[in-house]
Scaffold this active site. Sequence first.
Site, mmCIF file in Angstrom:
data_model
loop_
_atom_site.group_PDB
_atom_site.id
_atom_site.type_symbol
_atom_site.label_atom_id
_atom_site.label_comp_id
_atom_site.label_asym_id
_atom_site.label_seq_id
_atom_site.Cartn_x
_atom_site.Cartn_y
_atom_site.Cartn_z
ATOM 1 N N GLY A 36 0.792 -1.218 0.000
ATOM 2 C CA GLY A 36 0.000 0.000 0.000
ATOM 3 C C GLY A 36 0.824 1.267 0.000
ATOM 4 O O GLY A 36 2.035 1.265 -0.212
ATOM 5 N N HIS A 39 2.770 4.387 -5.134
ATOM 6 C CA HIS A 39 3.403 5.430 -5.934
ATOM 7 C C HIS A 39 3.489 4.939 -7.370
ATOM 8 O O HIS A 39 3.006 3.839 -7.700
ATOM 9 C CB HIS A 39 4.771 5.798 -5.364
ATOM 10 C CG HIS A 39 5.674 4.619 -5.119
ATOM 11 N ND1 HIS A 39 6.171 3.823 -6.138
ATOM 12 C CD2 HIS A 39 6.170 4.092 -3.967
ATOM 13 C CE1 HIS A 39 6.931 2.882 -5.638
ATOM 14 N NE2 HIS A 39 6.950 3.009 -4.315
ATOM 15 N N GLY A 41 5.774 3.698 -9.056
ATOM 16 C CA GLY A 41 6.413 2.399 -9.229
ATOM 17 C C GLY A 41 5.407 1.262 -9.160
ATOM 18 O O GLY A 41 5.407 0.353 -10.008
ATOM 19 N N HIS A 42 4.538 1.284 -8.152
ATOM 20 C CA HIS A 42 3.500 0.260 -8.046
ATOM 21 C C HIS A 42 2.575 0.289 -9.256
ATOM 22 O O HIS A 42 2.201 -0.760 -9.796
ATOM 23 C CB HIS A 42 2.653 0.482 -6.786
ATOM 24 C CG HIS A 42 3.398 0.389 -5.502
ATOM 25 N ND1 HIS A 42 3.722 1.502 -4.752
ATOM 26 C CD2 HIS A 42 3.879 -0.673 -4.813
ATOM 27 C CE1 HIS A 42 4.362 1.125 -3.660
ATOM 28 N NE2 HIS A 42 4.487 -0.191 -3.670
ATOM 29 N N GLN A 66 7.215 -9.496 8.304
ATOM 30 C CA GLN A 66 8.466 -9.092 7.666
ATOM 31 C C GLN A 66 9.078 -7.862 8.315
ATOM 32 O O GLN A 66 10.085 -7.341 7.843
ATOM 33 C CB GLN A 66 8.284 -8.890 6.167
ATOM 34 C CG GLN A 66 7.430 -7.717 5.748
ATOM 35 C CD GLN A 66 7.100 -7.758 4.258
ATOM 36 O OE1 GLN A 66 6.345 -8.613 3.786
ATOM 37 N NE2 GLN A 66 7.669 -6.832 3.504
ATOM 38 N N GLU A 153 12.135 -4.291 -9.402
ATOM 39 C CA GLU A 153 13.547 -4.610 -9.242
ATOM 40 C C GLU A 153 14.243 -3.760 -8.175
ATOM 41 O O GLU A 153 15.388 -4.052 -7.831
ATOM 42 C CB GLU A 153 14.283 -4.438 -10.577
ATOM 43 C CG GLU A 153 13.939 -5.512 -11.594
ATOM 44 C CD GLU A 153 14.768 -5.407 -12.857
ATOM 45 O OE1 GLU A 153 15.450 -4.371 -13.028
ATOM 46 O OE2 GLU A 153 14.724 -6.344 -13.671
ATOM 47 N N ASP A 155 13.596 -3.840 -5.109
ATOM 48 C CA ASP A 155 13.822 -4.885 -4.103
ATOM 49 C C ASP A 155 14.372 -6.120 -4.825
ATOM 50 O O ASP A 155 13.717 -7.163 -4.890
ATOM 51 C CB ASP A 155 12.518 -5.201 -3.378
ATOM 52 C CG ASP A 155 11.995 -4.013 -2.595
ATOM 53 O OD1 ASP A 155 12.634 -3.624 -1.602
ATOM 54 O OD2 ASP A 155 10.953 -3.460 -2.984
ATOM 55 N N GLN A 158 14.828 -9.396 -2.893
ATOM 56 C CA GLN A 158 13.500 -9.965 -2.680
ATOM 57 C C GLN A 158 12.998 -10.656 -3.940
ATOM 58 O O GLN A 158 12.416 -11.751 -3.873
ATOM 59 C CB GLN A 158 12.528 -8.862 -2.267
ATOM 60 C CG GLN A 158 11.073 -9.298 -2.217
ATOM 61 C CD GLN A 158 10.161 -8.160 -1.824
ATOM 62 O OE1 GLN A 158 10.031 -7.847 -0.647
ATOM 63 N NE2 GLN A 158 9.526 -7.516 -2.805
#
Length: 285
Positions: A36, A39, A41-42, A66, A153, A155, A158
């Site tokens: 949530g 921005h 990027g999401h 996490q 990318e 993360d 991850q």
Amino acid sequence: MTATVLPVVRTVAALRAQVHAWRASGQSIALVPTMGFLHEGHLSLVRLGRTRADRVVASLFVNPTQFAPGEDFEAYPRDEARDSELLAGAGCDLLYAPTVAEMYPQGFATTVTVAEVSAPMDGIARPTHFAGVATIVAKLLTQCQPDVAIFGEKDYQQLLVIKRLARDLDLPVAILGAPTVREPDGLALSSRNTYLTAAERAVAPRLNAALRAAAEALRGGADVSEAEATGLRTLADAGFGKVDYFEVRGADDLRRLGPGPVDAPARIFVAARLGKARLIDNWPV
């Protein structure tokens, strides 16, 4: 013009019912997991999902497992109404926003651990982090059963953990990484950028600048040890606080490279404190 209202489901049963209905009509599904406070990027992940599947589901869940004790779980920014409006505008078809009780019901006792790629860097700085990530992503993938799941990318470690998870558990989903979206000055977009003061925001782009300078040096034949040491000095001189890592590693397996020149596809990774924010970034060599 009336804004599109994005449908929201909050239970596994409701999510699966909608996905089943789409599949019954021959449609494919993309999943974009998020915590949530979205921005650009999401939203770029959602738009990419639309090119890869007929329907896009975004999940919104601030995952407590996490976050280590003392981290920013309680302070992490939240605004579901804003997120829902942004997702609808980006072409999302469904928001899955479960409660903590739905994701971790009483008696929940399972943890998913991915070895090797989770061990260095954030695996050292945040020892419980990737077990929380792997567990929640495994749950989301089995709950939604998408054809493709999309992660940024920024993360990068991850992303490799999740790719290994899907491969090792034979999950029938393609894991797709998407390029990091940045501000014009190079700062990677992050929900945690809201923690930066105006003065800190002016300093923050030097994180990415240090990565790019190191990559250029390495492409010119510099030793890994030299590039890493220079990067650490650059961040200290810029006013960053604790640097958890500034390291050159293999792009596919995160193995440590150096101390001499790079001899394999490489990426440089950094995590550094600036005020209340912990900023991470990476750059290909």
